[in-house]
Design a protein around this motif. Structure first.
Motif, PDB file in Angstrom:
ATOM      1  N   UNK A 275       0.815  -1.216   0.000  1.00 46.13           N
ATOM      2  CA  UNK A 275       0.000   0.000   0.000  1.00 46.13           C
ATOM      3  C   UNK A 275       0.845   1.261   0.000  1.00 46.13           C
ATOM      4  N   UNK A 276       0.147   2.396   0.012  1.00 48.95           N
ATOM      5  CA  UNK A 276       0.836   3.693   0.046  1.00 48.95           C
ATOM      6  C   UNK A 276       1.330   3.987   1.465  1.00 48.95           C
ATOM      7  N   UNK A 277       2.435   4.709   1.553  1.00 49.87           N
ATOM      8  CA  UNK A 277       3.020   5.017   2.867  1.00 49.87           C
ATOM      9  C   UNK A 277       2.452   6.332   3.405  1.00 49.87           C
ATOM     10  N   UNK A 278       2.642   6.516   4.718  1.00 49.88           N
ATOM     11  CA  UNK A 278       2.010   7.654   5.392  1.00 49.88           C
ATOM     12  C   UNK A 278       2.856   8.118   6.570  1.00 49.88           C
ATOM     13  N   UNK A 279       2.879   9.421   6.771  1.00 52.06           N
ATOM     14  CA  UNK A 279       3.449  10.013   7.991  1.00 52.06           C
ATOM     15  C   UNK A 279       2.285  10.521   8.833  1.00 52.06           C
ATOM     16  N   UNK A 280       2.214  10.069  10.096  1.00 52.32           N
ATOM     17  CA  UNK A 280       1.282  10.635  11.066  1.00 52.32           C
ATOM     18  C   UNK A 280       2.141  11.426  12.045  1.00 52.32           C
TER      19      UNK A 280
ATOM     20  N   UNK B 222      10.368   9.905   4.619  1.00 55.69           N
ATOM     21  CA  UNK B 222       9.544  10.286   3.473  1.00 55.69           C
ATOM     22  C   UNK B 222       8.345   9.352   3.414  1.00 55.69           C
ATOM     23  N   UNK B 223       7.239   9.841   2.858  1.00 59.53           N
ATOM     24  CA  UNK B 223       6.078   8.987   2.639  1.00 59.53           C
ATOM     25  C   UNK B 223       5.255   9.590   1.509  1.00 59.53           C
ATOM     26  N   UNK B 224       4.195   8.885   1.110  1.00 58.43           N
ATOM     27  CA  UNK B 224       3.365   9.356  -0.004  1.00 58.43           C
ATOM     28  C   UNK B 224       2.406  10.464   0.413  1.00 58.43           C
ATOM     29  N   UNK B 225       2.145  10.565   1.728  1.00 57.11           N
ATOM     30  CA  UNK B 225       1.279  11.627   2.241  1.00 57.11           C
ATOM     31  C   UNK B 225       1.541  11.769   3.734  1.00 57.11           C
ATOM     32  N   UNK B 226       1.033  12.879   4.295  1.00 54.57           N
ATOM     33  CA  UNK B 226       1.185  13.093   5.739  1.00 54.57           C
ATOM     34  C   UNK B 226      -0.122  13.627   6.305  1.00 54.57           C
ATOM     35  N   UNK B 227      -0.310  13.384   7.598  1.00 55.73           N
ATOM     36  CA  UNK B 227      -1.486  13.921   8.301  1.00 55.73           C
ATOM     37  C   UNK B 227      -1.034  14.427   9.662  1.00 55.73           C
ATOM     38  N   UNK B 228      -1.439  15.637  10.001  1.00 54.91           N
ATOM     39  CA  UNK B 228      -1.165  16.203  11.325  1.00 54.91           C
ATOM     40  C   UNK B 228      -2.505  16.619  11.948  1.00 54.91           C
ATOM     41  N   UNK B 229      -2.917  15.938  13.035  1.00 52.65           N
ATOM     42  CA  UNK B 229      -4.230  16.256  13.610  1.00 52.65           C
ATOM     43  C   UNK B 229      -4.177  17.406  14.622  1.00 52.65           C
TER      44      UNK B 229
END
Ligand SMILES: [Zn+2]
Length: 431
Positions: free
Chosen positions: A96-101, A187-194
Motif C-alpha cells: 500500500x501507500x506510505x504515510x506520515x502521522x 519520506x512517505x506518499x502523504x502526511x497527516x497532522x491532527x
C-alpha cells in the motif's frame, strides 16, 4: 476498497478503546512539555510506541544539521533535551501507500496560573471538554495518531503501507522538530497532522518569523530628561513603524490566492517587551520580541529584508534613533507558508473517511498560524493534511478539546489510514 463492514468494525474499535484513549491523552497533558523540557514526555511516548511493536528511532536535534536548511529556525536555546521520536510500522509485504502521522509534544507556557480554573497540567474533564495546557494543541491529536492505528488492529486488520508515527518537539517555536525528521530522511506518499482545526481541513496557511529588536538609549536623571534618549519611547516608535508594514501587507490580501476573504491574515504580535532600570531614570535600553507572518510564496528572507529596511528607514527619520539604530536579530520561526493544492488522492481519501463518519462533506479553510505541514508540502513535496478536533482557547487560558469531537476525528483518521494505506486481515487471523 474498504468494505462497509470493515469501516464499521474500525469505528466500533475506536469506541471500545475510547476511554483508554482519553486516559492516555490526560497522561500526555500531565507532562509539562514546555520548550526545553520535552524529554520526559518523549520517553513516555517512546514506551507507548514500543508497546505497540513500532520500530523506535529516537534522536536529539542537531542545531548544526538544521542550520544547513533554509527552512530552519535559528536556534537560540539549548537542544540538550530536544529529542524526536519516530515509531515505524512496517507491513510484512509493503503493497500500500506510505504515510506520515505527525504530532508535536511541545506546548506554549500557561501564562498567569491564577487565571486558570484548574492547574494547567492537571487534566480535568467537564461538560464534555478536556481542559489543560496542550489538551487541544495538540495532545488529543497526538494520542489520536496512535489510537487510530490501534483501532485498525483491534478490528482485526493490518495496514499494507509503511507508517511513520512522528512525535516531534519545537513546533511552537521554530518548526525544527518536523524539519529534523525530513533531514533524517523520513519520506512517505502523504502526511497527516491532527492539529485542532475544528473538524476541517487546512487549505493554506501563513509563514511565520520571530525577531528581536533592541534599542540602546542614553540614561539621564529625569530632571534633565531632554538630555537623555528614552529607549522605551523609541521602541514604541519602532513598533508603530512595524504596524504600518503590517497594514500595508494585509491590504494586499486580495492578490494572494486563498486569502481573498481574509483581510488580516498577517498578524504582527509584540509578544514580549522589557527595558529600563528605574522609574526616575531615562531608560538606557529596551528590547521587544515580535512574531510576523507572510503569505505562501513569500520567503522568510524577503520578510527579513523588508522588516530590517522598514525599521532602518523609521530610525533614520528620528534624530536620536538615527544615531543609535536598532539592532534586529532573528531567532525562532523562519518559515514559509504553504498551500495544500486541491485534488490530491490523499485529500480524496480523507474526504471519504470524513463523510463516512460525519455524514457531511469535508470542509476546508485557511488559517493564519504556523503549521508543521509546511515541511512536507514545501520540502517533501507531498500532500500534507492538517485536520483535527474542536478546540477552545489554544495558547490562552483554560485551553480545552471537545471529547466527542476527538472520537469523531479518530474514527475519520482511522478510516483514512485504512483507505490510504490499504488493509489486510491481521496475520494469524487469516482464514
Ligand atoms: Zn499545535
Amino acid at each position: 476498497m474498504l468494505s462497509s463492514t470493515a469501516e464499521r468494525a474500525i469505528c466500533e474499535a475506536v469506541d471500545r478503546n475510547f476511554e483508554a484513549q482519553i486516559a492516555y491523552t490526560q497522561d500526555l497533558v500531565r507532562h509539562p512539555s514546555l520548550r526545553g523540557d520535552e524529554h520526559t514526555i518523549q520517553d513516555f511516548v517512546a514506551d507507548a510506541f514500543r508497546a505497540r511493536g513500532l520500530e523506535i528511532d529516537r534522536w536529539r536535534l542537531s542545531p548544526e544539521d538544521l542550520a544547513s536548511h533554509p527552512g530552519a529556525g535559528p536556534v537560540a536555546v539549548s537542544y540538550e533535551r530536544a529529542w524526536n521520536v519516530v515509531g515505524t510500522y512496517r507491513p510484512p509485504v509493503e503493497r500500500g501507500r506510505s504515510l506520515i502521522l505527525n504530532a508535536h509534544v511541545d506546548v506554549v507556557p500557561p501564562g498567569p496560573l491564577a487565571m486558570w480554573t484548574h492547574p494547567p497540567f492537571e487534566p480535568v474533564i467537564r461538560d464534555g471538554w478536556l481542559y489543560g495546557r496542550g489538551a487541544a494543541d495538540m495532545k488529543a491529536g497526538h494520542a489520536a495518531n496512535l489510537f487510530a492505528l490501534d483501532a485498525i488492529r483491534a478490528a482485526g486488520l493490518a495496514p499494507t503501507g509503511r507508517i511513520h508515527v512522528q512525535s516531534v518537539v519545537e513546533e511552537e517555536s521554530t518548526g525544527n522538530g518536523t524539519l529534523a525528521t525530513h533531514l533524517r530522511g523520513y519520506r512517505a506518499d502523504a502526511a497527516l497532522i491532527p492539529e485542532p482545526e475544528d473538524e476541517k481541513l487546512v487549505r493554506a496557511n501563513v509563514g511565520v518569523v520571530w525577531f528581536t529588536v533592541e534599542v540602546q538609549g542614553r540614561p539621564a536623571h529625569t530632571r534633565e530628561m531632554a538630555e537623555g534618549f528614552n529607549a522605551i519611547d523609541a521602541a514604541y516608535r519602532l513598533i508603530g513603524a512595524l504596524r504600518e508594514l503590517e497594514t500595508a501587507w494585509n491590504a494586499r490580501h486580495g492578490d494572494h490566492p486563498h486569502f481573498e476573504d481574509l483581510p488580516h491574515a498577517l498578524n504582527l504580535n509584540i509578544g514580549r517587551i522589557e527595558g529600563g532600570d528605574w522609574a526616575s531614570m531615562v531608560p538606557a535600553w529596551c528590547r521587544f520580541e515580535a512574531r510576523f507572518a507572510m503569505y505562501p510564496g513569500q520567503t522568510a528572507e524577503e520578510v527579513r529584508t523588508a522588516v530590517e529596511e522598514h525599521l532602518a528607514r523609521a530610525a533614520a527619520a528620528h534624530p536620536a534613533l538615527a544615531d543609535s539604530p536598532p539592532r534586529v536579530t532573528w531567532h525562532g520561526f523562519f518559515s514559509q507558508g504553504y498551500v495544500l493544492e486541491p485534488g490530491s488522492e490523499a485529500e480524496d481519501a480523507l474526504a471519504r473517511a470524513h463523510a463516512a463518519v460525519f455524514g457531511t462533506p469535508l470542509e476546508s479553510f485557511v488559517t493564519p498560524g504556523y503549521l508543521d505541514n509546511r515541511v512536507h508540502v514545501l520540502y517533501d513535496r507531498i500532500p500534507s493534511l492538517c485536520y483535527g478536533p474542536n478546540c477552545r482557547a489554544i495558547h490562552g487560558i483554560d485551553e480545552a478539546v471537545e471529547i466527542e469531537s476527538v472520537r469523531r476525528i479518530t474514527k475519520a483518521m482511522a478510516l483514512f489510514v485504512a483507505h490510504w494505506c490499504g488493509v489486510e486481515p491481521l496475520a494469524g487471523e487469516r482464514g
